[in-house]
Design an enzyme around this catalytic site. Structure first.
Site, PDB file in Angstrom:
ATOM      1  N   PRO A   1      -4.550  -5.720 -10.566  1.00 30.38           N
ATOM      2  CA  PRO A   1      -5.044  -6.515 -11.706  1.00 30.38           C
ATOM      3  C   PRO A   1      -4.772  -7.966 -11.280  1.00 30.38           C
ATOM      4  O   PRO A   1      -4.080  -8.403 -10.553  1.00 30.38           O
ATOM      5  CB  PRO A   1      -3.791  -6.323 -12.604  1.00 30.38           C
ATOM      6  CG  PRO A   1      -2.517  -5.508 -11.745  1.00 30.38           C
ATOM      7  CD  PRO A   1      -3.196  -4.691 -10.946  1.00 30.38           C
ATOM      8  N   ASN A   2      -5.513  -8.732 -11.859  1.00 28.78           N
ATOM      9  CA  ASN A   2      -5.966 -10.227 -11.585  1.00 28.78           C
ATOM     10  C   ASN A   2      -6.386 -10.478 -10.493  1.00 28.78           C
ATOM     11  O   ASN A   2      -6.695 -11.758 -10.256  1.00 28.78           O
ATOM     12  CB  ASN A   2      -4.458 -11.143 -11.941  1.00 28.78           C
ATOM     13  CG  ASN A   2      -4.133 -10.754 -13.465  1.00 28.78           C
ATOM     14  OD1 ASN A   2      -4.850 -10.842 -14.470  1.00 28.78           O
ATOM     15  ND2 ASN A   2      -2.908 -10.179 -13.708  1.00 28.78           N
TER      16      ASN A   2
ATOM     17  N   ARG B   1      -7.565 -18.329  -9.404  1.00 31.07           N
ATOM     18  CA  ARG B   1      -6.119 -18.015  -9.891  1.00 31.07           C
ATOM     19  C   ARG B   1      -5.102 -18.778  -9.115  1.00 31.07           C
ATOM     20  O   ARG B   1      -4.798 -18.437  -7.756  1.00 31.07           O
ATOM     21  CB  ARG B   1      -6.129 -16.444  -9.900  1.00 31.07           C
ATOM     22  CG  ARG B   1      -4.917 -15.820 -10.258  1.00 31.07           C
ATOM     23  CD  ARG B   1      -4.495 -14.451  -9.961  1.00 31.07           C
ATOM     24  NE  ARG B   1      -3.295 -14.077 -10.068  1.00 31.07           N
ATOM     25  CZ  ARG B   1      -2.576 -13.123  -9.761  1.00 31.07           C
ATOM     26  NH1 ARG B   1      -3.438 -12.059  -8.755  1.00 31.07           N
ATOM     27  NH2 ARG B   1      -1.246 -12.503  -9.993  1.00 31.07           N
TER      28      ARG B   1
ATOM     29  N   TYR C   1      -2.469 -18.351  -4.123  1.00 32.74           N
ATOM     30  CA  TYR C   1      -3.426 -17.346  -3.630  1.00 32.74           C
ATOM     31  C   TYR C   1      -4.514 -17.893  -2.521  1.00 32.74           C
ATOM     32  O   TYR C   1      -5.258 -17.226  -2.114  1.00 32.74           O
ATOM     33  CB  TYR C   1      -3.801 -16.323  -4.516  1.00 32.74           C
ATOM     34  CG  TYR C   1      -2.703 -15.510  -5.273  1.00 32.74           C
ATOM     35  CD1 TYR C   1      -1.711 -14.781  -4.560  1.00 32.74           C
ATOM     36  CD2 TYR C   1      -2.393 -16.148  -6.614  1.00 32.74           C
ATOM     37  CE1 TYR C   1      -0.772 -14.319  -5.324  1.00 32.74           C
ATOM     38  CE2 TYR C   1      -1.240 -15.261  -7.367  1.00 32.74           C
ATOM     39  CZ  TYR C   1      -0.534 -14.437  -6.737  1.00 32.74           C
ATOM     40  OH  TYR C   1       0.392 -13.953  -7.220  1.00 32.74           O
TER      41      TYR C   1
ATOM     42  N   ASN D   1      -3.539  -3.400  -2.452  1.00 37.85           N
ATOM     43  CA  ASN D   1      -2.642  -4.615  -3.025  1.00 37.85           C
ATOM     44  C   ASN D   1      -2.805  -4.523  -4.451  1.00 37.85           C
ATOM     45  O   ASN D   1      -3.785  -4.652  -5.236  1.00 37.85           O
ATOM     46  CB  ASN D   1      -3.871  -6.152  -2.843  1.00 37.85           C
ATOM     47  CG  ASN D   1      -2.885  -7.452  -3.278  1.00 37.85           C
ATOM     48  OD1 ASN D   1      -1.770  -7.099  -4.079  1.00 37.85           O
ATOM     49  ND2 ASN D   1      -3.246  -8.548  -3.036  1.00 37.85           N
TER      50      ASN D   1
ATOM     51  N   ALA E   1       0.462  -6.928  -9.703  1.00 39.96           N
ATOM     52  CA  ALA E   1       1.810  -6.925 -10.204  1.00 39.96           C
ATOM     53  C   ALA E   1       2.041  -5.337 -10.537  1.00 39.96           C
ATOM     54  O   ALA E   1       3.543  -5.034 -10.710  1.00 39.96           O
ATOM     55  CB  ALA E   1       1.597  -7.717 -11.631  1.00 39.96           C
TER      56      ALA E   1
ATOM     57  N   HIS F   1       5.256  -4.024  -8.615  1.00 37.46           N
ATOM     58  CA  HIS F   1       6.769  -4.124  -8.995  1.00 37.46           C
ATOM     59  C   HIS F   1       7.020  -3.303  -9.932  1.00 37.46           C
ATOM     60  O   HIS F   1       8.248  -3.219 -10.283  1.00 37.46           O
ATOM     61  CB  HIS F   1       6.866  -5.762  -9.070  1.00 37.46           C
ATOM     62  CG  HIS F   1       6.195  -6.467  -8.213  1.00 37.46           C
ATOM     63  ND1 HIS F   1       6.736  -6.453  -6.841  1.00 37.46           N
ATOM     64  CD2 HIS F   1       5.323  -7.425  -8.093  1.00 37.46           C
ATOM     65  CE1 HIS F   1       6.025  -7.287  -6.161  1.00 37.46           C
ATOM     66  NE2 HIS F   1       5.337  -8.068  -6.866  1.00 37.46           N
TER      67      HIS F   1
ATOM     68  N   ASP G   1       3.901   7.591  -6.646  1.00 33.09           N
ATOM     69  CA  ASP G   1       3.530   9.126  -6.418  1.00 33.09           C
ATOM     70  C   ASP G   1       2.483   9.348  -5.946  1.00 33.09           C
ATOM     71  O   ASP G   1       2.125  10.190  -5.157  1.00 33.09           O
ATOM     72  CB  ASP G   1       4.073   9.824  -7.848  1.00 33.09           C
ATOM     73  CG  ASP G   1       5.294   9.604  -8.248  1.00 33.09           C
ATOM     74  OD1 ASP G   1       6.269   9.449  -7.672  1.00 33.09           O
ATOM     75  OD2 ASP G   1       5.756   9.971  -9.719  1.00 33.09           O
TER      76      ASP G   1
ATOM     77  N   GLU H   1       0.520  -1.339   2.546  1.00 32.93           N
ATOM     78  CA  GLU H   1       0.645  -2.223   1.365  1.00 32.93           C
ATOM     79  C   GLU H   1       0.164  -3.832   1.835  1.00 32.93           C
ATOM     80  O   GLU H   1       0.579  -4.226   2.884  1.00 32.93           O
ATOM     81  CB  GLU H   1       1.939  -2.336   0.710  1.00 32.93           C
ATOM     82  CG  GLU H   1       2.573  -3.398  -0.212  1.00 32.93           C
ATOM     83  CD  GLU H   1       4.044  -3.463  -0.595  1.00 32.93           C
ATOM     84  OE1 GLU H   1       4.669  -3.051   0.458  1.00 32.93           O
ATOM     85  OE2 GLU H   1       4.249  -3.973  -1.773  1.00 32.93           O
TER      86      GLU H   1
ATOM     87  N   HIS I   1      -0.512  -7.935   0.605  1.00 34.88           N
ATOM     88  CA  HIS I   1      -0.161  -8.902  -0.321  1.00 34.88           C
ATOM     89  C   HIS I   1      -0.875 -10.252   0.186  1.00 34.88           C
ATOM     90  O   HIS I   1      -0.503 -10.684   1.702  1.00 34.88           O
ATOM     91  CB  HIS I   1       1.177  -9.197  -0.853  1.00 34.88           C
ATOM     92  CG  HIS I   1       1.753  -7.863  -1.456  1.00 34.88           C
ATOM     93  ND1 HIS I   1       1.383  -7.707  -2.722  1.00 34.88           N
ATOM     94  CD2 HIS I   1       2.681  -7.205  -1.074  1.00 34.88           C
ATOM     95  CE1 HIS I   1       2.118  -6.541  -3.078  1.00 34.88           C
ATOM     96  NE2 HIS I   1       2.805  -6.128  -2.159  1.00 34.88           N
TER      97      HIS I   1
ATOM     98  N   SER J   1       0.439 -13.480  -0.859  1.00 34.17           N
ATOM     99  CA  SER J   1       1.488 -14.198  -0.680  1.00 34.17           C
ATOM    100  C   SER J   1       2.754 -13.300  -0.109  1.00 34.17           C
ATOM    101  O   SER J   1       2.324 -12.270   0.108  1.00 34.17           O
ATOM    102  CB  SER J   1       2.053 -14.601  -2.174  1.00 34.17           C
ATOM    103  OG  SER J   1       2.429 -13.354  -2.909  1.00 34.17           O
TER     104      SER J   1
ATOM    105  N   ARG K   1       9.499 -15.023  -3.582  1.00 34.38           N
ATOM    106  CA  ARG K   1       8.941 -15.531  -4.656  1.00 34.38           C
ATOM    107  C   ARG K   1       9.983 -14.952  -5.562  1.00 34.38           C
ATOM    108  O   ARG K   1      11.323 -14.895  -5.207  1.00 34.38           O
ATOM    109  CB  ARG K   1       7.693 -15.152  -5.024  1.00 34.38           C
ATOM    110  CG  ARG K   1       6.505 -15.746  -3.880  1.00 34.38           C
ATOM    111  CD  ARG K   1       5.180 -15.171  -4.263  1.00 34.38           C
ATOM    112  NE  ARG K   1       4.727 -15.692  -5.685  1.00 34.38           N
ATOM    113  CZ  ARG K   1       3.613 -15.334  -6.368  1.00 34.38           C
ATOM    114  NH1 ARG K   1       3.126 -14.224  -5.794  1.00 34.38           N
ATOM    115  NH2 ARG K   1       3.358 -15.711  -7.514  1.00 34.38           N
TER     116      ARG K   1
ATOM    117  N   ARG L   1       9.633  -9.781  -8.178  1.00 33.35           N
ATOM    118  CA  ARG L   1       8.565  -9.408  -7.180  1.00 33.35           C
ATOM    119  C   ARG L   1       9.405  -8.816  -5.797  1.00 33.35           C
ATOM    120  O   ARG L   1       8.882  -8.390  -4.893  1.00 33.35           O
ATOM    121  CB  ARG L   1       7.834 -10.460  -6.618  1.00 33.35           C
ATOM    122  CG  ARG L   1       7.053 -11.052  -7.760  1.00 33.35           C
ATOM    123  CD  ARG L   1       6.108 -12.302  -7.135  1.00 33.35           C
ATOM    124  NE  ARG L   1       5.698 -13.225  -8.253  1.00 33.35           N
ATOM    125  CZ  ARG L   1       4.720 -12.998  -9.267  1.00 33.35           C
ATOM    126  NH1 ARG L   1       3.947 -11.914  -9.044  1.00 33.35           N
ATOM    127  NH2 ARG L   1       4.603 -13.809 -10.103  1.00 33.35           N
TER     128      ARG L   1
HETATM  129  C1  DQA Z   1       0.319 -10.254  -4.996  1.00 32.33           C
HETATM  130  C2  DQA Z   1       1.725 -10.474  -5.200  1.00 32.33           C
HETATM  131  C3  DQA Z   1       2.213  -9.854  -6.605  1.00 32.33           C
HETATM  132  O1  DQA Z   1       3.390 -10.044  -6.798  1.00 32.33           O
HETATM  133  C4  DQA Z   1       1.396 -10.568  -7.655  1.00 32.33           C
HETATM  134  O2  DQA Z   1       1.759  -9.874  -8.946  1.00 32.33           O
HETATM  135  C5  DQA Z   1      -0.137 -10.575  -7.424  1.00 32.33           C
HETATM  136  C6  DQA Z   1      -0.585 -10.710  -6.364  1.00 32.33           C
HETATM  137  C7  DQA Z   1      -0.347 -10.983  -3.761  1.00 32.33           C
HETATM  138  O3  DQA Z   1      -1.348 -10.386  -3.141  1.00 32.33           O
HETATM  139  O4  DQA Z   1       0.213 -11.851  -3.109  1.00 32.33           O
HETATM  140  O5  DQA Z   1      -0.914 -10.159  -8.453  1.00 32.33           O
HETATM  141  O6  DQA Z   1      -0.002  -8.790  -4.940  1.00 32.33           O
END
Ligand code: DQA
Length: 144
Positions: free
Chosen positions: A11-12, A19, A24, A76, A79, A82, A89, A100, A102, A104, A109, A113
């Site tokens: 998401p996002n 954003r 980011y 990635n 959110a 978390h 699963d 995984e 990210h 950031s 943070r 997170r």
């Molecule tokens: C993120 C870190 C997450 O905590 C956050 O919710 C994101 C971006 C990152 O790529 O740094 O949406 O996954």
């Protein structure tokens, strides 16, 4: 095993570039896809790049990557990282490596997170290098 690396974004992340650029950066998800495609060609790999704001679709795609025998999954989960036991699963159901990713460093943070349901199931985590986190993860996946 296939030479496809699935790059799944939660998401996002469709808003990357505009954003919270102070966190980011200004690189868009399309820019990251282009960087990955270029690097993958050098490594003899292909990229299957996707983004969804919906948790269940990410679960479907992780399962698809597993069934397709993907070389690796770079995830990635935004959110959902978390919060999502469902993603945890799904990752556990995949034989190949799930990394995984990210932009950031979530550990530097907010407290909420610091827990990662994705990281608890993934082979490894690469975080904090901005858009380069993805390329570093691809390079790592190529060595597995
Ligand atoms: C993120 C870190 C997450 O905590 C956050 O919710 C994101 C971006 C990152 O790529 O740094 O949406 O996954």
């Amino acid at each position: 095993m296939s030479n496809a690396v699935y790059v799944l974004n939660g998401p996002n992340l469709n808003l990357l570039g505009t954003r919270e650029p102070e966190i980011y950066g200004t690189t868009t998800l399309d820019d990251i896809g282009a960087l990955l495609t270029e690097r993958a060609a050098e490594l003899g790999l292909t990229i299957e790049m996707r983004q969804s704001n919906h948790e269940g679709l990410l679960v479907d795609w992780i399962q698809e990557a597993g069934a397709a025998g993907a070389k690796a999954v770079l995830l990635n989960a935004g959110a959902f990282t978390h919060t999502s036991v469902a993603l945890h699963d799904a990752i556990k159901s995949v034989k190949g490596p799930v990394i995984e990713v990210h932009l950031s460093n979530p550990h530097a943070r907010e407290d909420f997170r610091h827990k990662s349901y994705v990281g608890m199931a993934a082979k490894a985590t690469i975080a904090g290098f901005g858009a380069r986190s993805y390329v570093l993860a691809l390079d790592a996946a190529a060595t597995l």
